[in-house]
Design a protein around this motif. Structure first.
Motif, PDB file in Angstrom:
ATOM      1  N   LEU A  41       0.861  -1.185   0.000  1.00 55.04           N
ATOM      2  CA  LEU A  41       0.000   0.000   0.000  1.00 55.04           C
ATOM      3  C   LEU A  41       0.897   1.234   0.000  1.00 55.04           C
ATOM      4  CD1 LEU A  41      -2.945   1.137   0.384  1.00 55.04           C
ATOM      5  CD2 LEU A  41      -2.539   1.017   2.831  1.00 55.04           C
ATOM      6  N   VAL A  43       1.249   5.413   0.215  1.00 57.25           N
ATOM      7  CA  VAL A  43       0.578   6.638   0.654  1.00 57.25           C
ATOM      8  C   VAL A  43       1.465   7.817   0.262  1.00 57.25           C
ATOM      9  CG1 VAL A  43      -0.351   7.908   2.626  1.00 57.25           C
ATOM     10  CG2 VAL A  43      -0.438   5.407   2.618  1.00 57.25           C
ATOM     11  N   LEU A  53       3.667   0.562   2.723  1.00 58.71           N
ATOM     12  CA  LEU A  53       3.362  -0.429   3.749  1.00 58.71           C
ATOM     13  C   LEU A  53       3.441  -1.796   3.081  1.00 58.71           C
ATOM     14  CD1 LEU A  53       0.255   1.332   5.319  1.00 58.71           C
ATOM     15  CD2 LEU A  53       2.680   1.799   5.648  1.00 58.71           C
TER      16      LEU A  53
ATOM     17  N   PRO B  38      -6.445   7.222   4.195  1.00 62.27           N
ATOM     18  CA  PRO B  38      -6.582   6.320   3.038  1.00 62.27           C
ATOM     19  C   PRO B  38      -7.263   5.010   3.438  1.00 62.27           C
ATOM     20  CG  PRO B  38      -4.313   7.115   3.256  1.00 62.27           C
ATOM     21  CD  PRO B  38      -5.045   7.501   4.501  1.00 62.27           C
ATOM     22  N   GLN B  39      -7.831   4.358   2.450  1.00 58.84           N
ATOM     23  CA  GLN B  39      -8.470   3.054   2.653  1.00 58.84           C
ATOM     24  C   GLN B  39      -7.532   2.117   3.417  1.00 58.84           C
ATOM     25  OE1 GLN B  39     -11.570   2.122   1.760  1.00 58.84           O
ATOM     26  NE2 GLN B  39     -11.211   0.077   2.587  1.00 58.84           N
ATOM     27  N   ARG B  40      -8.043   1.490   4.462  1.00 56.58           N
ATOM     28  CA  ARG B  40      -7.222   0.540   5.211  1.00 56.58           C
ATOM     29  C   ARG B  40      -6.927  -0.705   4.378  1.00 56.58           C
ATOM     30  NH1 ARG B  40     -11.375  -1.022   9.946  1.00 56.58           N
ATOM     31  NH2 ARG B  40     -11.395   1.230  10.086  1.00 56.58           N
ATOM     32  N   PRO B  55      -3.423   3.599   7.712  1.00 55.95           N
ATOM     33  CA  PRO B  55      -2.572   4.786   7.616  1.00 55.95           C
ATOM     34  C   PRO B  55      -3.391   6.079   7.718  1.00 55.95           C
ATOM     35  CG  PRO B  55      -2.967   3.878   5.430  1.00 55.95           C
ATOM     36  CD  PRO B  55      -3.787   3.048   6.402  1.00 55.95           C
ATOM     37  N   LEU B  57      -2.719  10.672   7.509  1.00 52.57           N
ATOM     38  CA  LEU B  57      -1.756  11.736   7.238  1.00 52.57           C
ATOM     39  C   LEU B  57      -2.347  13.058   7.685  1.00 52.57           C
ATOM     40  CD1 LEU B  57       0.958  12.358   5.805  1.00 52.57           C
ATOM     41  CD2 LEU B  57      -0.343  12.651   3.699  1.00 52.57           C
TER      42      LEU B  57
END
Lengths: 238, 238
Positions: A41, A43, A53, B38-40, B55, B57
């Protein structure tokens, strides 16, 4: 509370033979569906930086482990005199979910990347291979040499790179890592100079053009090319 | 090396007023595009367990932070006499990528969930609200009461739940958290008994059917319903 391991702790706790054997186990588990490496993932961070991640799961008879690497790639750090990449690794018991260890991830990443080349070299290179032509002298170079030297004791390492400081840092790192077992290292004048008589090649660059032409390579030479990580990058002429 | 914070460290370092103010800042930042969630990413673990990577931010003028919560949900842990949920939180400087802190995530999760209810209650509940009807006495219940009591000092807490042990654990937790400031707590005989005269309602259950009917609720009552996290769950009659 989980075990907290600094970079120095990880360096002290893991040698290259163990790392190569861990890769043997991991690739075997992946092949038999006892390991998973789900899609990472990404970001976006400010200033075109990135956080990645990277989860992974190992489920063998002996081990049920969930690993997560958190990596940040921050190009602007170079102007801050800081590393471009930071990494942390969490290791969880995949059965109970408990955190077993939290560790600095930079050294383990370099060791793992080296160990994969070490394993490939052990399985695929000629038994008598003992001269290495190394392209690139950046962060990954020392553990590439360390890994190859672990499975094919080297008589000579010939380095092709542009940056003088990087070359000297590499020599120093290898002398520190290998001590008296460090093979002779010299800087090659050209790719031809490096490759003539070499039966092992390691590429660890971000080059976008091939580092050598195929007619410079003798039949039976083993090549580990680990640098390219985008479609634009290219170390070996396809 | 990053700051390592145990559950006790986090408990000692954060009070509910700070947590509510952090939520005020975070929701404000989210509204003005200075925060992202963001989407997990979910990774399946053995025995129908799950790892979640969450995540987030935050980029305000004062703070550039990247947070990552790693949560494992392991139903089989109940039979192992271990918590069903483990959580760790990594806090990174979003500008440089450096890890600032690694902390136990369970307490922070409960505090954050409470703080959101606290913020909503502060902004939306009647100024003179002082009787709370609480449904559920599980892991989230203490911080729900703590948060609501922080913004609307309570004269009475009435608890509707089924499990005796959970009720007594809740009373003990609240007495520990609030000390002499702990409001009187009593177990309600029914939802009607709890709701009559209550101007505040907190639901923290995994119920799949509504916990009360609307005619039990007086006009102007403020309801925080935080339990449902799947489409099948339902605490409040839609």
């Amino acid at each position: 509370m989980a075990l907290i391991l600094s970079r120095a702790d990880v360096q002290r706790s893991l040698d290259m033979t163990e790392a190569i054997n861990a890769m043997r186990l991991a690739f075997g588990a992946l092949y038999t569906d006892h390991a998973q490496a789900p899609q990472r993932l990404a970001v976006d961070l400010p200033e075109k930086s990135l956080a990645l991640l990277m989860p992974s799961l190992l489920q063998t008879n002996q081990q049920h482990m969930f690993g997560l690497k958190v990596v940040t790639i921050v190009p602007q750090n170079l102007s801050r005199n800081m590393p471009r990449i930071f990494a942390s690794i969490l290791l969880l018991d995949a059965t109970t979910g408990q955190t077993i260890a939290i560790m600095e991830g930079g050294w383990l990443t370099a060791m793992r990347t080296g160990a994969v080349s070490g394993l490939a070299t052990e399985l695929l290179a000629r038994k008598d291979a003992d001269i290495l032509a190394l392209f690139g002298a950046g962060a990954q170079a020392p553990t590439q040499v360390l890994a190859i030297h672990t499975v094919r004791p080297l008589r000579e390492v010939r380095v092709v790179n542009r940056n003088d400081t990087h070359y000297h840092d590499l020599v120093q790192s290898l002398q520190l890592l290998l001590g008296p077992a460090c093979p002779p290292i010299r800087r090659a004048l050209s790719s031809k100079d490096a490759l003539t008589g070499a039966s092992l090649v390691a590429c660890a660059t971000v080059s976008t053009t091939p580092l050598f032409s195929w007619n410079e390579i003798a039949p039976g030479t083993h090549i580990n090319a680990i640098g390219a990580f985008t479609p634009e990058m290219c170390e070996v002429d396809p």
